[in-house]
Enzyme design. Structure first.
Site, PDB file in Angstrom:
ATOM      1  N   ILE A  28       0.850  -0.951   0.013  1.00  0.00           N
ATOM      2  CA  ILE A  28      -0.067  -0.102   0.035  1.00  0.00           C
ATOM      3  C   ILE A  28       1.026   1.093   0.003  1.00  0.00           C
ATOM      4  CG2 ILE A  28      -0.246   0.304   2.478  1.00  0.00           C
ATOM      5  CD1 ILE A  28      -3.188   0.738   2.032  1.00  0.00           C
ATOM      6  N   CYS A  29       0.311   2.356  -0.604  1.00  0.00           N
ATOM      7  CA  CYS A  29       0.882   3.675  -0.373  1.00  0.00           C
ATOM      8  C   CYS A  29      -0.144   4.811  -0.172  1.00  0.00           C
ATOM      9  CB  CYS A  29       1.680   3.935  -1.777  1.00  0.00           C
ATOM     10  SG  CYS A  29       0.746   3.937  -3.095  1.00  0.00           S
ATOM     11  N   GLN A  30      -0.027   5.810  -0.583  1.00  0.00           N
ATOM     12  CA  GLN A  30      -0.953   6.921  -0.437  1.00  0.00           C
ATOM     13  C   GLN A  30      -2.355   6.710  -1.296  1.00  0.00           C
ATOM     14  OE1 GLN A  30      -1.049   8.891   2.305  1.00  0.00           O
ATOM     15  NE2 GLN A  30      -3.206   9.381   1.612  1.00  0.00           N
TER      16      GLN A  30
END
Length: 113
Positions: A81-83
Site C-alpha cells: 500500500i501507499c498513499q
C-alpha cells in the site's frame, strides 16, 4: 489539431501508467479489511516514514519505495500500500522482478482506506 494530439498522448500515458502489472493482484481497500489479520501475508507500506508516522495501519511495516525488498519472505503473499496506489504499483513491479510470486497492490491506497 496539435492540442488534440497532445491531449491524446497525455491520456495514453496515464492509461499506460494505471495498467496493472502482469502477475500482480489488485484488491480494494474493502477487500484489504477482510484480510488484514491474515498471518500468512506480509503487509508493506511504501510511503515515506513521515507519511507512515502521520497515519498508518498497524499491520503494515513501513519499507519506503527504493528500499531493499529482497529481505521479505518469498513464501508469503506481499500486500503493498501507499498513499494513492502509484508507488505501491511501482513496488509491486520491483517485487515481481525480484522473483516474488504472490504480490498484491491495494488500489487507491491510504486515500481510499
Amino acid at each position: 489539431m496539435e492540442t488534440i494530439l497532445l491531449i491524446a498522448v497525455i491520456v495514453a500515458f496515464f492509461a499506460w501508467r494505471m495498467k496493472p502489472v502482469k502477475g500482480v493482484k489488485t484488491i480494494s481497500t474493502a477487500q484489504l479489511k477482510t484480510m488484514i489479520n491474515d498471518k500468512d501475508k506480509v503487509f508493506v507500506d511504501v510511503r515515506t516514514p513521515a507519511e507512515y508516522k502521520a497515519s498508518n495501519v498497524k499491520q503494515f511495516k513501513n519499507i519506503p519505495l527504493g528500499s531493499d525488498f529482497s529481505k521479505l519472505p518469498k513464501g508469503k503473499e506481499i500486500v503493498v500500500i501507499c498513499q494513492s496506489g502509484m508507488r505501491s504499483k511501482q513496488a509491486c513491479n520491483q517485487l515481481k522482478k525480484l522473483g516474488y510470486e504472490q504480490v498484491t497492490n491495494v488500489r487507491g491506497g491510504m486515500s481510499a482506506y
